[in-house]
Design a protein around this motif. Structure first.
Motif, PDB file in Angstrom:
ATOM      1  N   LEU A 142      53.847  39.314  40.999  1.00 61.45           N
ATOM      2  CA  LEU A 142      52.120  39.836  40.910  1.00 61.45           C
ATOM      3  C   LEU A 142      51.081  38.537  40.257  1.00 61.45           C
ATOM      4  N   VAL A 143      51.758  37.498  40.049  1.00 58.34           N
ATOM      5  CA  VAL A 143      51.237  36.411  39.943  1.00 58.34           C
ATOM      6  C   VAL A 143      50.547  35.823  41.398  1.00 58.34           C
ATOM      7  N   ASP A 144      51.799  35.839  42.114  1.00 58.90           N
ATOM      8  CA  ASP A 144      51.269  35.328  43.272  1.00 58.90           C
ATOM      9  C   ASP A 144      49.847  36.681  44.092  1.00 58.90           C
ATOM     10  N   ILE A 145      50.191  37.344  44.233  1.00 65.96           N
ATOM     11  CA  ILE A 145      49.582  38.849  44.967  1.00 65.96           C
ATOM     12  C   ILE A 145      48.270  38.085  43.547  1.00 65.96           C
ATOM     13  N   LEU A 146      48.017  37.760  41.962  1.00 63.54           N
ATOM     14  CA  LEU A 146      46.412  38.172  41.892  1.00 63.54           C
ATOM     15  C   LEU A 146      45.968  36.572  42.058  1.00 63.54           C
ATOM     16  N   ALA A 147      46.428  35.478  42.663  1.00 61.39           N
ATOM     17  CA  ALA A 147      46.152  34.143  43.011  1.00 61.39           C
ATOM     18  C   ALA A 147      45.867  33.856  44.376  1.00 61.39           C
ATOM     19  N   HIS A 148      46.254  34.982  44.944  1.00 64.59           N
ATOM     20  CA  HIS A 148      46.394  34.254  46.349  1.00 64.59           C
ATOM     21  C   HIS A 148      45.379  35.599  46.880  1.00 64.59           C
ATOM     22  N   ARG A 149      44.821  36.765  46.575  1.00 72.28           N
ATOM     23  CA  ARG A 149      43.836  37.787  46.618  1.00 72.28           C
ATOM     24  C   ARG A 149      42.688  37.312  45.719  1.00 72.28           C
ATOM     25  N   LEU A 150      42.196  36.900  44.313  1.00 71.63           N
ATOM     26  CA  LEU A 150      41.426  36.602  43.782  1.00 71.63           C
ATOM     27  C   LEU A 150      40.835  35.012  44.147  1.00 71.63           C
ATOM     28  N   GLY A 151      41.700  34.347  44.569  1.00 71.92           N
ATOM     29  CA  GLY A 151      41.770  32.529  44.869  1.00 71.92           C
ATOM     30  C   GLY A 151      41.729  32.125  43.114  1.00 71.92           C
ATOM     31  N   VAL A 152      42.334  32.492  42.372  1.00 70.19           N
ATOM     32  CA  VAL A 152      42.704  31.641  40.892  1.00 70.19           C
ATOM     33  C   VAL A 152      44.002  30.736  40.840  1.00 70.19           C
ATOM     34  N   SER A 153      44.221  30.178  40.229  1.00 65.61           N
ATOM     35  CA  SER A 153      44.923  29.017  40.234  1.00 65.61           C
ATOM     36  C   SER A 153      46.338  29.685  38.959  1.00 65.61           C
ATOM     37  N   PRO A 154      47.471  30.049  39.940  1.00 67.33           N
ATOM     38  CA  PRO A 154      49.029  30.791  39.271  1.00 67.33           C
ATOM     39  C   PRO A 154      48.647  30.730  37.279  1.00 67.33           C
ATOM     40  N   GLN A 155      48.261  29.784  37.284  1.00 63.41           N
ATOM     41  CA  GLN A 155      48.120  29.684  35.354  1.00 63.41           C
ATOM     42  C   GLN A 155      46.870  30.986  35.279  1.00 63.41           C
ATOM     43  N   GLN A 156      46.020  30.879  35.447  1.00 63.27           N
ATOM     44  CA  GLN A 156      45.230  31.412  35.054  1.00 63.27           C
ATOM     45  C   GLN A 156      44.933  32.679  35.705  1.00 63.27           C
ATOM     46  N   ALA A 157      46.030  33.011  37.183  1.00 62.06           N
ATOM     47  CA  ALA A 157      47.020  34.903  37.281  1.00 62.06           C
ATOM     48  C   ALA A 157      47.843  35.552  36.312  1.00 62.06           C
ATOM     49  N   LEU A 158      48.736  34.148  35.673  1.00 64.60           N
ATOM     50  CA  LEU A 158      49.772  34.441  34.675  1.00 64.60           C
ATOM     51  C   LEU A 158      49.546  34.825  33.392  1.00 64.60           C
ATOM     52  N   GLY A 159      47.786  33.644  33.015  1.00 63.04           N
ATOM     53  CA  GLY A 159      47.088  34.700  31.854  1.00 63.04           C
ATOM     54  C   GLY A 159      46.063  35.798  31.987  1.00 63.04           C
ATOM     55  N   GLY A 160      45.712  35.394  32.931  1.00 64.86           N
ATOM     56  CA  GLY A 160      44.888  36.649  33.202  1.00 64.86           C
ATOM     57  C   GLY A 160      45.203  37.947  33.325  1.00 64.86           C
ATOM     58  N   ALA A 161      46.600  38.663  33.335  1.00 64.14           N
ATOM     59  CA  ALA A 161      47.628  39.542  33.298  1.00 64.14           C
ATOM     60  C   ALA A 161      48.009  39.362  32.410  1.00 64.14           C
ATOM     61  N   GLY A 162      48.282  38.653  31.419  1.00 61.21           N
ATOM     62  CA  GLY A 162      49.033  39.138  30.146  1.00 61.21           C
ATOM     63  C   GLY A 162      47.721  38.977  29.509  1.00 61.21           C
ATOM     64  N   ALA A 163      46.148  39.266  29.871  1.00 66.79           N
ATOM     65  CA  ALA A 163      45.388  39.599  28.939  1.00 66.79           C
ATOM     66  C   ALA A 163      45.066  40.476  28.467  1.00 66.79           C
ATOM     67  N   ILE A 164      44.819  40.977  30.472  1.00 59.56           N
ATOM     68  CA  ILE A 164      44.366  42.438  30.645  1.00 59.56           C
ATOM     69  C   ILE A 164      46.016  43.760  29.316  1.00 59.56           C
ATOM     70  N   PHE A 165      47.517  42.813  29.800  1.00 55.59           N
ATOM     71  CA  PHE A 165      48.840  44.010  29.367  1.00 55.59           C
ATOM     72  C   PHE A 165      48.013  43.802  27.840  1.00 55.59           C
ATOM     73  N   GLN A 166      47.668  42.388  27.357  1.00 55.46           N
ATOM     74  CA  GLN A 166      47.568  42.319  25.911  1.00 55.46           C
ATOM     75  C   GLN A 166      46.271  43.942  25.617  1.00 55.46           C
ATOM     76  N   MET A 167      45.597  43.659  26.464  1.00 54.73           N
ATOM     77  CA  MET A 167      44.646  44.432  26.059  1.00 54.73           C
ATOM     78  C   MET A 167      45.512  46.216  26.022  1.00 54.73           C
ATOM     79  N   ALA A 168      45.340  46.272  27.463  1.00 55.70           N
ATOM     80  CA  ALA A 168      46.646  47.766  27.318  1.00 55.70           C
ATOM     81  C   ALA A 168      47.155  47.683  26.139  1.00 55.70           C
ATOM     82  N   GLN A 169      48.106  47.250  25.501  1.00 62.44           N
ATOM     83  CA  GLN A 169      48.608  47.461  24.290  1.00 62.44           C
ATOM     84  C   GLN A 169      48.453  47.873  23.673  1.00 62.44           C
ATOM     85  N   SER A 170      47.325  47.323  23.008  1.00 66.15           N
ATOM     86  CA  SER A 170      46.291  47.201  21.935  1.00 66.15           C
ATOM     87  C   SER A 170      45.619  48.693  22.243  1.00 66.15           C
ATOM     88  N   ASN A 171      45.921  49.224  23.335  1.00 65.09           N
ATOM     89  CA  ASN A 171      44.861  50.508  22.820  1.00 65.09           C
ATOM     90  C   ASN A 171      45.997  52.330  24.190  1.00 65.09           C
TER      91      ASN A 171
END
Length: 188
Positions: free
Chosen positions: A70-99
């Protein structure tokens, strides 16, 4: 068998084969043949050791290997660093968890390899629902945008991450789980 035993066994087999060849040198320098054989054996042993180490690393870190997808897919498709992809996915999953209700999120969590790593990489989300007039969806969206800014990503990247992640979830755990995720992270 331990991997060192495989390397030793491979070296013995190669040494036996080379020694047999070295005795049939047809008058050439036997010392040179032995030196060349030893170099070949050392090279084969190093190659075998590298293969074994790589296999052990993958076997010992299966969750990490799957999460990289998932991290590689996000980094490749969106042109972000792996760390940004990891943190961004985590933030989205945090939001999902709260909702999401806890059982639904637990199901989602089990279906996404590396979920705990992603959640741990996400910036802390502040509770902005009070600032949004009690609208928890608007507050969650604002908190998600703030998390992305902490990752040096523009807030509009949230809208680019969500479809990639829901598509990934759809493929790994089915459309029903992807629909749950989608409804938990988009404004209603």
């Amino acid at each position: 068998m331990k991997k060192s035993n495989y390397v030793q066994l491979g070296a013995v087999i190669i040494l036996s084969a080379v020694t047999g060849c070295a005795t049939n040198t047809g008058g050439t320098n036997p010392v040179g043949a032995v030196n060349q054989s030893l170099s070949t054996i050392e090279s084969a042993a190093q190659s075998g050791k590298q293969v074994l180490n790589a296999g052990a690393a993958v076997a010992g870190n299966a969750e990490g290997a799957a999460q990289i997808g998932l991290v590689d897919i996000l980094a490749h498709r969106l042109g972000v660093s792996p760390q940004q992809a990891l943190g961004g996915a985590g933030a989205i999953f945090q939001m999902a968890q709260s909702n999401m209700n806890p059982q639904a999120f637990s199901s989602l969590s089990r279906s996404v390899p590396g979920m705990s790593t992603m959640l741990g990489a996400a910036p802390a989300m502040s509770n902005l629902s009070a600032l949004a007039g009690g609208n928890s969806t608007l507050g969650s969206a604002a908190a998600l945008a703030a998390s992305f800014q902490q990752l040096n990503l523009s807030p509009d990247m949230v809208g680019k991450f969500i479809p990639v992640i829901t598509n990934y979830v759809s493929k790994t755990s089915g459309q029903a789980t992807a629909n749950l995720l989608q409804s938990a992270v988009t404004a209603r």
